[in-house]
Design an enzyme around this catalytic site. Structure first.
Site, PDB file in Angstrom:
ATOM      1  N   THR A  53     -38.101  44.069  38.397  1.00 39.75           N
ATOM      2  CA  THR A  53     -38.549  44.217  37.367  1.00 39.75           C
ATOM      3  C   THR A  53     -40.303  43.005  36.837  1.00 39.75           C
ATOM      4  OG1 THR A  53     -37.301  45.498  36.261  1.00 39.75           O
ATOM      5  CG2 THR A  53     -39.147  44.851  35.080  1.00 39.75           C
ATOM      6  N   PHE A  83     -42.821  42.093  33.793  1.00 43.04           N
ATOM      7  CA  PHE A  83     -43.188  42.171  32.608  1.00 43.04           C
ATOM      8  C   PHE A  83     -44.228  42.070  31.589  1.00 43.04           C
ATOM      9  CE2 PHE A  83     -38.355  42.061  33.349  1.00 43.04           C
ATOM     10  CZ  PHE A  83     -38.233  43.207  32.259  1.00 43.04           C
TER      11      PHE A  83
END
Length: 370
Positions: free
Chosen positions: A269, A271
């Protein structure tokens, strides 16, 4: 032996420990000297501009970490060495000005892990309930910076984050990438054969779909607001399990019954770090923009992409979202290599103006180092 020393010529254990003690004292003295320099930096900055002092400079920290990795000679891995320096820098910055970092909570989420990876453990992390709240607290100045998820290699764009940028004045000042490992967590005493309900965030359930189909096909899958919330819930439920990460397992005292159950072993992921100030070039930067298309304009996407291709600027992400201002119109989120102050990027931006309805620069920022 690999270093050419025979076993007989190796120093004794006591001698090695004495050398370690000496090196530890030298390292400690150097860290203290660095900390004193950080305090001097704070005094200089405050003297130059007492009303608008910026203590955290993303481009400077990225350059320091890049140099650390470049000059590393081992045996520690370059990223491990950079993580050590990340914590030293975090502690020194806290002497200048302790930072408050908002993140999508509660405590124990992957977003908090990403915040600590980027800023180090000497900051104060502030959990908030929604992505919108993170943006609002940053804009209001209640926190110094915020951390929000923007995309996952398995599930794609995080729409709430993308849509927040359409109306927010917050700017992107950095990014951090986090390898996501999901674990099946249970409370003490829970028997695997009794599990009839599994809690997690909807994206985590999706990222572990195949594993769940194979191992718990009959268990009810319950989507909750976060993985940390899933971990909190099962503390008192003997027939339930949660999918969450290492931080949540430690925080709520849960047992990892199965580790790394994500379907994609490279599940990562990305960010974004959001703030209110602009960031100077670091030498290895990215820029994010939002482009609003003109309605019913044939070849509009080609017109947007052509200036980038003509100047050899690499696009790292392009996503479309419905516009909030007009039906059947769309905006494009585009990330590309380079800083908005680069001459080539300025040329691209000037070419985009006549062919689109609007271009909003979300920020130029250093590429993720760790």
């Amino acid at each position: 032996m690999s270093d050419g020393m025979s076993k007989a010529t190796l120093p004794g254990l006591a001698q090695i420990r004495d050398e370690i003690d000496r090196l530890d004292a030298d390292i400690q003295a150097l860290i203290s000297a660095r900390a004193r320099c950080a305090q001097q930096v704070a005094l200089v900055k405050q003297a130059e501009d007492p009303e608008a002092t910026v203590f955290y400079r993303p481009e400077r920290e990225a350059q320091v970490l890049q140099k650390v990795m470049a000059r590393n000679e081992g045996p520690l891995h370059p990223e491990e060495m950079a993580r050590l320096f990340r914590e030293i820098m975090s502690a020194c910055l806290a002497l200048e000005h302790p930072l408050r970092i908002a993140f999508l909570g509660p405590n124990g989420t992957f977003t908090q892990t990403a915040a600590l990876k980027h800023f180090g453990h000497s900051v104060q992390t502030v959990p908030l309930n929604t992505i919108d709240e993170v943006f609002r607290e940053v804009e209001a100045g209640a926190v110094n910076y915020g951390v929000v998820p923007v995309e996952n290699t398995t599930e794609g764009i995080v729409t709430h984050t993308a849509d927040s940028f359409l109306t927010s004045s917050a700017r992107i000042i950095g990014e951090v990438e986090l390898r996501i490992h999901h674990h099946l967590l249970v409370a003490e005493g829970t028997r695997v054969e009794s599990i009839s309900r599994i809690y997690s965030h909807q994206q985590s359930l999706a990222q572990c779909r195949k594993w769940l189909d194979a191992h718990f096909p009959k268990a009810e899958r319950v989507a909750v607001s976060s993985n940390a919330e899933a971990a909190r819930r099962i503390k008192g439920e003997w027939h339930s399990a949660a999918i969450a990460g290492e931080t949540a397992a430690d925080m709520y005292g849960l047992v990892k019954r199965h580790e790394c159950i994500e379907d994609n072993p490279s599940n990562t992921t990305r960010f974004l770090i959001i703030g209110t100030e602009s960031v100077s070039p670091s030498g290895e930067d990215k820029t994010s923009i939002v482009v609003t298309m003109k309605r019913n304009q044939a070849g509009a996407l080609h017109d947007i992409l052509a200036p980038f291709a003509a100047r050899g600027i690499n696009l790292t992400r392009i996503e479309s979202r419905p516009s909030k201002n007009d039906i059947w119109t769309y905006v494009f989120f585009i990330d590309f290599e380079g800083h908005q102050d680069d001459p080539r990027v300025r040329e691209v931006m000037s070419e985009l103006d006549p062919v689109v309805s609007d271009v909003k620069v979300l920020g130029s920022y250093p590429r993720a180092v760790l």
